[in-house]
Scaffold this motif. Structure first.
Motif, PDB file in Angstrom:
ATOM      1  N   THR A  11      25.285  72.017  17.130  1.00  0.00           N
ATOM      2  CA  THR A  11      24.753  72.059  18.481  1.00  0.00           C
ATOM      3  C   THR A  11      23.883  70.838  18.712  1.00  0.00           C
ATOM      4  N   ASP A  12      23.713  70.489  19.988  1.00  0.00           N
ATOM      5  CA  ASP A  12      22.956  69.289  20.342  1.00  0.00           C
ATOM      6  C   ASP A  12      21.527  69.584  20.776  1.00  0.00           C
ATOM      7  N   SER A  13      21.167  70.855  20.839  1.00  0.00           N
ATOM      8  CA  SER A  13      19.824  71.243  21.263  1.00  0.00           C
ATOM      9  C   SER A  13      19.351  72.421  20.432  1.00  0.00           C
ATOM     10  N   VAL A  14      18.091  72.407  20.064  1.00  0.00           N
ATOM     11  CA  VAL A  14      17.548  73.526  19.303  1.00  0.00           C
ATOM     12  C   VAL A  14      17.562  74.802  20.137  1.00  0.00           C
ATOM     13  N   ASP A  15      17.616  74.665  21.462  1.00  0.00           N
ATOM     14  CA  ASP A  15      17.671  75.841  22.327  1.00  0.00           C
ATOM     15  C   ASP A  15      18.992  76.591  22.198  1.00  0.00           C
ATOM     16  N   ASP A  16      20.005  75.932  21.638  1.00  0.00           N
ATOM     17  CA  ASP A  16      21.313  76.571  21.447  1.00  0.00           C
ATOM     18  C   ASP A  16      21.503  77.108  20.033  1.00  0.00           C
ATOM     19  N   VAL A  17      20.469  77.034  19.232  1.00  0.00           N
ATOM     20  CA  VAL A  17      20.514  77.516  17.855  1.00  0.00           C
ATOM     21  C   VAL A  17      20.064  78.976  17.811  1.00  0.00           C
ATOM     22  N   ASP A  18      20.655  79.747  16.925  1.00  0.00           N
ATOM     23  CA  ASP A  18      20.174  81.104  16.658  1.00  0.00           C
ATOM     24  C   ASP A  18      18.896  80.968  15.832  1.00  0.00           C
ATOM     25  N   THR A  19      17.762  80.908  16.512  1.00  0.00           N
ATOM     26  CA  THR A  19      16.514  80.593  15.815  1.00  0.00           C
ATOM     27  C   THR A  19      16.074  81.693  14.862  1.00  0.00           C
ATOM     28  N   VAL A  20      16.489  82.938  15.127  1.00  0.00           N
ATOM     29  CA  VAL A  20      16.121  84.026  14.207  1.00  0.00           C
ATOM     30  C   VAL A  20      16.760  83.786  12.844  1.00  0.00           C
ATOM     31  N   GLN A  21      18.071  83.526  12.824  1.00  0.00           N
ATOM     32  CA  GLN A  21      18.730  83.270  11.553  1.00  0.00           C
ATOM     33  C   GLN A  21      18.273  81.940  10.955  1.00  0.00           C
ATOM     34  N   TRP A  22      18.047  80.932  11.807  1.00  0.00           N
ATOM     35  CA  TRP A  22      17.548  79.651  11.300  1.00  0.00           C
ATOM     36  C   TRP A  22      16.232  79.859  10.551  1.00  0.00           C
ATOM     37  N   GLU A  23      15.307  80.600  11.151  1.00  0.00           N
ATOM     38  CA  GLU A  23      14.018  80.846  10.502  1.00  0.00           C
ATOM     39  C   GLU A  23      14.185  81.645   9.220  1.00  0.00           C
ATOM     40  N   GLN A  24      15.125  82.573   9.186  1.00  0.00           N
ATOM     41  CA  GLN A  24      15.355  83.364   7.977  1.00  0.00           C
ATOM     42  C   GLN A  24      15.815  82.476   6.830  1.00  0.00           C
ATOM     43  N   VAL A  25      16.725  81.542   7.117  1.00  0.00           N
ATOM     44  CA  VAL A  25      17.204  80.628   6.085  1.00  0.00           C
ATOM     45  C   VAL A  25      16.072  79.720   5.615  1.00  0.00           C
ATOM     46  N   ALA A  26      15.317  79.188   6.564  1.00  0.00           N
ATOM     47  CA  ALA A  26      14.207  78.302   6.199  1.00  0.00           C
ATOM     48  C   ALA A  26      13.189  79.032   5.332  1.00  0.00           C
ATOM     49  N   ALA A  27      12.877  80.274   5.695  1.00  0.00           N
ATOM     50  CA  ALA A  27      11.905  81.050   4.921  1.00  0.00           C
ATOM     51  C   ALA A  27      12.445  81.396   3.538  1.00  0.00           C
ATOM     52  N   ALA A  28      13.730  81.741   3.452  1.00  0.00           N
ATOM     53  CA  ALA A  28      14.319  82.122   2.165  1.00  0.00           C
ATOM     54  C   ALA A  28      14.307  80.965   1.180  1.00  0.00           C
ATOM     55  N   SER A  29      14.357  79.733   1.680  1.00  0.00           N
ATOM     56  CA  SER A  29      14.369  78.568   0.799  1.00  0.00           C
ATOM     57  C   SER A  29      13.014  77.875   0.734  1.00  0.00           C
ATOM     58  N   SER A  30      11.977  78.516   1.293  1.00  0.00           N
ATOM     59  CA  SER A  30      10.614  77.948   1.302  1.00  0.00           C
ATOM     60  C   SER A  30      10.587  76.548   1.901  1.00  0.00           C
TER      61      SER A  30
END
Length: 350
Positions: A11-30
């Motif tokens: 995607t070309d904009s963070v507004d089009d990202v599934d931010t819930v899943q994005w945050e889950q991945v970021a948190a899982a990998s610290s």
């Protein structure tokens, strides 16, 4: 773009990202603060260094996001000469790079069920990055500022990518030799060399006698102009004042919300030193700051700034202070550990 069992979406904009899943991945990998949607949105809307396009990659398997990576298409991919310094001359033209040069901890955040899936997911990300760069007309595709030991380095090597050390970053672990977390600033000072410890304590006393105060506060636009000015003046000594344009600097920091704080050192109505620190669950990042004087009345405002930042990290129970790149003498005196950072660049004929 796909590999067996995983699909890469761009995607070309963070507004089009599934931010819930994005945050889950970021948190899982610290992953650090640079991977939070708040940071990405702030950088997208107020880029400190202009880019031609943003590319947000997500890797999914049966609807579950497994990995994420923000990338930026830049007109000049090597503004600071790090890549040219190791002979990667093609990076001086248009480049699609992850993360950005303001992030000194580039990684591909992954949540995988095991090593085999991790390798497969990382490989899919690198393949997609290379294909995107070709579609965008970029001369270079790659990752910059990847920490030594990150698994993506081996995946890149196995794909024939060029992997080179480019610069060193510095980290301060907030625990003693036995692994116990520091319970106070004094317990941290006790781990430093006697000369550094004595100098810091002397500066703290002299500053107190001179009526100097320190504070940690939420960012405000009016004071961020002062922070930005001090930051640019200090960065100019290293040829990088342009990294912090005034309007973008203020707007970017304000957009970070609770992920940013201002640390300041004042005497009366005069600010002697100030910095913006970034925060995530595990770390306090010494992100950008500067001082008005190297020394003043027998003390260093910069040492007081560092003391306040490190004390704050200890009080807020962070595990690490991230010191960023360069200025090795100051950082090693304060007990910071070096960590080499690598660039992974796709071969020119890929």
């Amino acid at each position: 773009m796909s590999t067996p069992l995983v699909t890469v979406t761009v995607t070309d904009s963070v507004d089009d990202v599934d931010t819930v899943q994005w945050e889950q991945v970021a948190a899982a990998s610290s992953a650090p603060v640079h991977y939070t949607p708040a940071y990405l949105r702030a950088y997208q809307e107020s880029p400190l260094s202009p880019f031609l396009a943003a590319r947000y990659l997500t890797v999914a398997d049966t609807g579950r996001t497994l990995a994420v990576l923000p990338c930026y298409l830049q007109k000049q991919g090597d503004p600071y000469g790090f890549l040219r310094g190791v002979g990667i001359d093609e990076a001086d033209g248009p480049a699609l790079l992850g993360h950005n040069w303001y992030c000194y901890d580039t990684r591909v955040p992954v949540r995988a069920t095991g090593p085999a899936q991790q390798v497969r997911v990382l490989g899919a990300v690198l393949d997609a990055l290379r294909e995107l760069a070709d579609a965008d007309g970029a001369r270079t595709a790659g990752l910059v500022s990847v920490p030594e030991g990150d698994p993506v380095l081996d995946v890149a090597r196995n794909k024939g990518w060029r992997v080179e050390p480019i610069v060193t970053r510095f980290q301060l672990p907030l625990h003693g030799p036995a692994g116990d977390a520091f319970d106070s600033y004094d317990s941290y000072l006790a781990t430093l060399g006697s000369r550094t410890r004595r100098t810091i304590r002397q500066y703290l006393r002299r500053a107190a006698d001179a009526g100097v105060t320190t504070a940690v506060e939420a960012p405000r636009p009016d004071f961020l102009r002062t922070v930005g000015d001090l930051t640019r003046r200090t960065a100019a000594k290293y040829g990088s004042a342009g990294m912090y344009p005034e309007t973008a600097f203020t707007d970017f920091v304000m957009a970070l919300g609770d992920s940013a704080r201002v640390v300041r050192v004042d005497r009366g109505d005069r600010t002697l030193a100030a910095a913006v620190v970034l925060l995530d669950d595990e770390r306090l990042h010494m992100w950008a700051g500067g001082t008005s004087h190297a020394t003043l009345d027998g003390f260093s405002p910069n040492y007081l700034l560092w003391a306040t930042e490190i004390r704050t990290a200890i009080e807020w129970r962070k595990r690490w202070v991230e010191g960023g790149r360069s200025n090795q003498p100051m950082k090693t005196r304060h007990g910071m550990m070096p960590l080499r950072l690598f660039a992974c660049i796709a071969p020119p004929d890929a």
